[in-house]
Design an enzyme around this catalytic site. Structure first.
Site, PDB file in Angstrom:
ATOM      1  N   ASP A  73       0.876  -1.165   0.000  1.00  0.00           N
ATOM      2  CA  ASP A  73       0.000   0.000   0.000  1.00  0.00           C
ATOM      3  C   ASP A  73       0.914   1.215   0.000  1.00  0.00           C
ATOM      4  O   ASP A  73       1.472   1.588   1.033  1.00  0.00           O
ATOM      5  CB  ASP A  73      -0.892  -0.021   1.244  1.00  0.00           C
ATOM      6  CG  ASP A  73      -1.701   1.264   1.413  1.00  0.00           C
ATOM      7  OD1 ASP A  73      -1.721   2.083   0.473  1.00  0.00           O
ATOM      8  OD2 ASP A  73      -2.292   1.450   2.502  1.00  0.00           O
TER       9      ASP A  73
ATOM     10  N   LYS B 253       2.805  11.287  -3.408  1.00  0.00           N
ATOM     11  CA  LYS B 253       1.771  10.573  -4.161  1.00  0.00           C
ATOM     12  C   LYS B 253       0.818  11.546  -4.869  1.00  0.00           C
ATOM     13  O   LYS B 253       0.284  11.230  -5.935  1.00  0.00           O
ATOM     14  CB  LYS B 253       0.989   9.671  -3.204  1.00  0.00           C
ATOM     15  CG  LYS B 253      -0.062   8.785  -3.848  1.00  0.00           C
ATOM     16  CD  LYS B 253      -0.619   7.840  -2.802  1.00  0.00           C
ATOM     17  CE  LYS B 253      -1.721   6.955  -3.344  1.00  0.00           C
ATOM     18  NZ  LYS B 253      -2.176   6.000  -2.327  1.00  0.00           N
TER      19      LYS B 253
ATOM     20  N   GLU C 196      -7.176   0.591  -4.350  1.00  0.00           N
ATOM     21  CA  GLU C 196      -7.117   0.462  -2.894  1.00  0.00           C
ATOM     22  C   GLU C 196      -8.431  -0.028  -2.277  1.00  0.00           C
ATOM     23  O   GLU C 196      -8.401  -0.935  -1.425  1.00  0.00           O
ATOM     24  CB  GLU C 196      -6.686   1.803  -2.277  1.00  0.00           C
ATOM     25  CG  GLU C 196      -5.219   2.105  -2.549  1.00  0.00           C
ATOM     26  CD  GLU C 196      -4.848   3.571  -2.408  1.00  0.00           C
ATOM     27  OE1 GLU C 196      -5.717   4.371  -1.987  1.00  0.00           O
ATOM     28  OE2 GLU C 196      -3.702   3.922  -2.717  1.00  0.00           O
TER      29      GLU C 196
ATOM     30  N   ASP D   6     -12.930   5.013   1.498  1.00  0.00           N
ATOM     31  CA  ASP D   6     -11.476   5.068   1.704  1.00  0.00           C
ATOM     32  C   ASP D   6     -10.997   6.517   1.711  1.00  0.00           C
ATOM     33  O   ASP D   6     -10.846   7.138   0.661  1.00  0.00           O
ATOM     34  CB  ASP D   6     -10.789   4.265   0.589  1.00  0.00           C
ATOM     35  CG  ASP D   6      -9.268   4.197   0.756  1.00  0.00           C
ATOM     36  OD1 ASP D   6      -8.737   4.829   1.685  1.00  0.00           O
ATOM     37  OD2 ASP D   6      -8.620   3.504  -0.050  1.00  0.00           O
TER      38      ASP D   6
END
Length: 589
Positions: free
Chosen positions: A8, A70, A147, A169
């Site tokens: 992850d 990211k 994810e 999420d």
């Protein structure tokens, strides 16, 4: 065969896992933590620090410390360190390399294979950038998976009964919501939606700005000009946010923060949960639209959900949990760890791809994962129309072909303009690639047969090809990191599609009508030329008048300002020409 690890790669923290004894196991970092800060730093001596070591020295080395990289994946962002520019892929690769080393130290063997997760709403460029980062880190990236899907895998391992679940999420930098169906060994993503620039970082920033304003009010000093002080305030803001998930009040103490006009700044204050909720209320509200969009795409009511699963550290915020309950009427499940379940699901997928025999609870079959593409894909056709070949939420992998032709006579090449987004007009979507198909056999407009094919693999990465069916000439591209669609553009694409749906519908209908009229005009004039001698004088005169009338209307056409009366006039003129030229077109064959 070596182990396949699941990673992850998070905005704030990253996590790595593998499967042992039929269960996913979290691999601890070198310092013993179950997650690793997604932070990279460059010391003055040139040493590269990753993870906890980088995070600890951020206050004293803020300008040479990189966090939340990211959010820059798939963009042209770079950071210049000692004359060398580092891309997001290179910084991410340093984090991945650290995770890989921790895994090798823990397992006592070399690790090369990995499954890496990305936000469901990452576009093709961002997915390719993530895969490139893995390759830079020396990893064979067997699969890129979403994810929320990964979290559903971790949940389904112990909860395999037939059910529809929502995965909500909210991580450090991105927000995704997916509706997923679990049952009989299959985990199928039905729809996904999200916001690629919403996460814990934004909550931290709100608290940081509030603290800066309080310091300015008390000490008449702007600590933004002091990088070390600013970093301390940011860290204090993040810590206060975490404390307020379990307490009503957070104490903030920052002695010797900075030098003010009247001496040293020793800042102390309290932050209540009520004030925190006030500062961040709009951020929590922003999660509502993607939730509703995902439910609408599937066509179900919240009451039809069996479970709501919370993923990402930011879902620990009480106001977020309350918002989920309001939106769905369901108290969200807390039986999986929001920080670890994504890496665990990636490890499960890695085990499955490596020939493992894991099964969902209650199933006798292996695990089949069916994911979806987050945005529609199109090519530009005559009139600037975005002709859609792949709808959003199509199940991966996708292979779709459609036959097109030329718009002008005797073309020897065509440009294939690939678009991503939900708008019907090409210019309102994002260009993600262009290429030319040369060597087309010259022929009148509409005669060549050009097959355009979209292939999206299980990683969500796109390849577009075009082939002239007559000559066999072919050309293709795999969308690369040179073509970028920013997070903001993706978010805007969906909002624009909803906001301008009616306007776009009128514009598209008018273009379709105009294209039909233009084609009819061309056919009528060609037929008049070929069959002229076989037609009566009055018939030829009528066709010429009707052609002239239609051409005049088309000459005034503007898709931006066209009115319903103008559209009606074009339709009436087209109908008239179609009727008057029917015999001529029949004779011309």
């Amino acid at each position: 065969m070596g182990k396949t690890i699941g990673i992850d790669l998070g905005t704030t923290n990253s996590c790595v896992a593998f499967v042992e004894g039929g269960k996913p196991v979290i691999i601890p970092s070198e310092q013993g933590g179950r997650t690793t800060p997604s932070v990279v730093a460059f010391s003055a001596s040139g040493e590269r620090l990753v993870g906890e070591a980088a995070r600890r020295q951020a206050v004293t080395n803020a300008a040479r410390t990189v966090s939340s990289v990211k959010r820059h994946m798939g963009t042209d962002w770079t950071i210049n360190i000692d004359g060398k520019r580092f891309t997001p892929q290179e910084i991410s690769a340093m984090i991945l390399r650290k995770l890989r080393k921790d895994a090798e130290d823990f397992l006592g063997e070399e690790v090369t294979d990995a499954v890496i997760t990305v936000p469901a709403y990452f576009n093709d460029i961002q997915r390719q950038a993530t895969k490139d980062a893995g390759r830079i880190a020396g990893l064979n990236v067997k699969r890129i998976i979403n994810e929320p899907t990964s979290a559903a895998l971790a949940y389904g391992l112990d909860n395999g009964a037939q059910q529809k679940v929502m995965v909500y999420d909210l991580g450090g930098g991105t927000f995704d919501v997916s509706i997923i169906e679990i049952g009989d060994g299959v985990i199928e993503v039905l729809a996904t939606n999200g916001d690629n620039h919403l996460g814990g970082d934004d909550f931290d920033e709100r608290v940081t700005e509030y603290l800066i304003s309080e310091i300015q009010r008390q000490y008449h000093a702007d600590i933004r000009k002091d990088p070390a002080a600013l970093q301390r305030v940011r860290e204090a803001a993040e810590q206060a946010k975490k404390e307020l998930s379990s307490a009503e009040i957070a104490m903030i103490s920052l002695p010797y923060l900075s030098q003010g006009k009247d001496g040293m700044i020793h800042f102390e204050t309290t932050l209540t949960r009520t004030k925190f909720n006030e500062l961040t209320r709009d951020l929590v509200e922003r999660t509502a639209i993607p939730v509703q969009n995902a439910l609408n795409d599937v066509g179900i009511a919240p009451s039809e959900l069996g479970k709501v699963i919370l993923v990402g550290g930011s879902t620990r915020i009480p106001a977020v949990q309350e918002k989920v309950r309001q939106l769905t009427g369901i108290i969200p499940s807390k039986n999986i760890n929001p920080d670890e379940c994504v890496a665990q699901g990636a490890a499960i997928q890695g085990d499955t791809l490596s020939g493992g025999s894991l099964q969902l609870a209650g199933s006798e079959n292996g695990i089949l994962l069916l994911d979806v593409t987050p945005l529609s894909l199109s090519i530009e056709t005559v009139g600037g129309v975005a002709t859609r070949l792949v709808e959003r939420n199509s199940t991966l992998p996708v292979h779709y072909s459609q036959i097109f032709s030329t718009a002008a006579p005797f073309q020897s090449s065509v440009e294939i303009h690939v678009l991503q987004g939900e708008r019907p007009m090409a210019r309102d979507n994002k260009t993600i690639g262009k290429f030319k198909l040369n060597g087309i056999k010259k022929a009148p407009a509409g005669v060549p047969q050009i097959e355009v094919t979209f292939d999206i693999d299980a990683n969500g990465i796109l390849k577009v090809s075009a082939r002239d069916l007559d000559t066999g000439k072919a050309q293709s591209i795999t969308i690369s990191n040179n073509d970028k669609m920013s997070d903001a553009e993706i978010e805007q694409a969906i909002r624009d599609a909803e906001q301008y749906a009616a306007q776009d519908g009128v514009r598209r209908n008018s273009l379709e009508m105009v294209n039909h009229a233009g084609k009819l005009l061309s056919e009528a004039e060609q037929a008049l030329s070929k069959a002229g001698k076989q037609l009566a004088k009055e018939e030829k005169k009528q066709i010429k008048e009707d052609c002239s009338a239609l051409r005049k209307l088309l000459g005034k056409y503007n898709p931006e300002t066209v009115t319903e009366s103008e559209m009606a006039a074009i339709k009436a003129a087209s109908d008239q020409l179609e009727q008057s030229s029917a015999n001529a077109r029949r004779l011309a064959g």
